[in-house]
Design a protein around this motif. Structure first.
Motif, short mmCIF file in Angstrom:
data_model
loop_
_atom_site.label_atom_id
_atom_site.label_comp_id
_atom_site.label_asym_id
_atom_site.label_seq_id
_atom_site.Cartn_x
_atom_site.Cartn_y
_atom_site.Cartn_z
N UNK A 1 0.42 -6.30 -5.23
CA UNK A 1 -1.11 -6.77 -5.74
C UNK A 1 -2.01 -5.88 -5.17
N UNK A 2 -1.98 -5.52 -3.92
CA UNK A 2 -3.19 -4.63 -3.48
C UNK A 2 -3.19 -3.36 -4.16
N UNK A 3 -2.07 -2.60 -4.46
CA UNK A 3 -2.16 -1.22 -5.22
C UNK A 3 -2.15 -1.44 -6.52
N UNK A 4 -1.92 -2.56 -7.14
CA UNK A 4 -2.06 -2.73 -8.68
C UNK A 4 -3.52 -2.75 -8.94
N UNK A 5 -4.25 -3.68 -7.90
CA UNK A 5 -5.84 -3.91 -8.08
C UNK A 5 -6.57 -2.60 -7.81
N UNK A 6 -5.84 -1.51 -7.40
CA UNK A 6 -6.72 -0.25 -7.11
C UNK A 6 -6.32 0.55 -8.59
N UNK A 7 -5.69 0.09 -9.37
CA UNK A 7 -5.42 0.69 -10.65
C UNK A 7 -4.08 1.03 -10.94
N UNK A 8 -3.17 1.15 -9.84
CA UNK A 8 -1.91 1.53 -10.09
C UNK A 8 -1.02 0.78 -10.87
N UNK A 9 -0.10 1.49 -11.70
CA UNK A 9 0.94 0.93 -12.52
C UNK A 9 1.97 -0.10 -11.70
N UNK A 10 1.75 -1.44 -12.06
CA UNK A 10 2.68 -2.38 -11.35
C UNK A 10 4.16 -1.81 -11.13
N UNK A 11 4.75 -1.30 -12.16
CA UNK A 11 6.15 -1.03 -12.13
C UNK A 11 6.40 0.40 -11.14
N UNK A 12 5.36 1.22 -11.29
CA UNK A 12 5.38 2.12 -10.24
C UNK A 12 5.22 1.91 -8.87
N UNK A 13 4.54 0.75 -8.86
CA UNK A 13 4.21 0.48 -7.36
C UNK A 13 5.61 -0.46 -6.82
N UNK A 14 6.17 -1.04 -7.58
CA UNK A 14 7.56 -1.79 -7.19
C UNK A 14 8.60 -0.83 -6.75
N UNK A 15 8.54 0.34 -7.53
CA UNK A 15 9.46 1.24 -7.31
C UNK A 15 9.35 1.96 -6.08
N UNK A 16 7.86 2.17 -5.68
CA UNK A 16 7.66 3.02 -4.52
C UNK A 16 7.99 2.23 -3.50
N UNK A 17 7.56 0.81 -3.37
CA UNK A 17 7.94 -0.07 -2.49
C UNK A 17 9.56 -0.18 -2.08
N UNK A 18 10.21 -0.29 -3.16
CA UNK A 18 11.61 -0.42 -2.94
C UNK A 18 12.40 0.83 -2.37
N UNK A 19 11.76 2.12 -2.78
CA UNK A 19 12.39 3.24 -2.33
C UNK A 19 11.97 3.40 -0.63
N UNK A 20 10.57 3.13 -0.56
CA UNK A 20 10.26 3.04 1.05
C UNK A 20 11.24 2.01 1.92
N UNK A 21 11.27 1.06 1.53
CA UNK A 21 11.89 -0.21 1.94
C UNK A 21 13.59 0.05 2.09
N UNK A 22 13.98 0.90 1.29
CA UNK A 22 15.42 1.58 1.09
C UNK A 22 15.55 2.68 2.13
N UNK A 23 14.53 3.39 2.42
CA UNK A 23 14.66 4.39 3.27
C UNK A 23 14.62 3.91 4.58
#
Length: 115
Positions: A23-45
């Motif tokens: 939600x924080x990043x989506x409110x800044x105008x980033x695509x929600x799906x992109x944010x989800x993938x970024x989050x998941x990849x960082x978490x995975x790392x």
């Protein structure tokens, strides 16, 4: 060593859920799906399920993500989103504008290659 440092950091700040992060990043105008993938990849790392990732966290300093690792992360994100691979010129251009390698950096990079 790094895991202990991350646990200490995690205990010192409020929990931020995956949906709050998105939600924080989506409110800044980033695509929600992109944010989800970024989050998941960082978490995975970082491989710590109970760790609260913050969008403003410097991935180099806090998570110890080195240059080769972040290329793997970005490539994985682009692959998951069916985007072309990021080229060095894309990174060089963005480095002129953003100095901290965090979620916004990655999402801006993605936005730039989507255009």
């Amino acid at each position: 060593m790094n895991e202990k440092k991350l646990q200490k950091l995690n205990e010192s700040r409020p929990n931020l859920t995956r949906s709050e992060y998105i939600n924080r990043l989506s409110k800044k105008g980033f695509d929600k799906i992109h944010v989800e993938v970024v989050y998941d990849k960082i978490q995975e790392f970082i491989q710590m399920d109970d760790f609260s990732i913050y969008p403003e966290d410097d991935l180099h300093k806090i998570y110890g993500i080195e240059d080769l690792d972040y290329i793997d992360i970005i490539d994985g994100i682009c692959e998951k989103l069916n985007l072309r691979k990021v080229e060095q010129k894309d990174i060089n251009e963005l480095n002129k504008k953003i100095k901290t390698f965090n979620a916004e950096y990655i999402l801006t990079l993605i936005n730039n290659i989507v255009k």
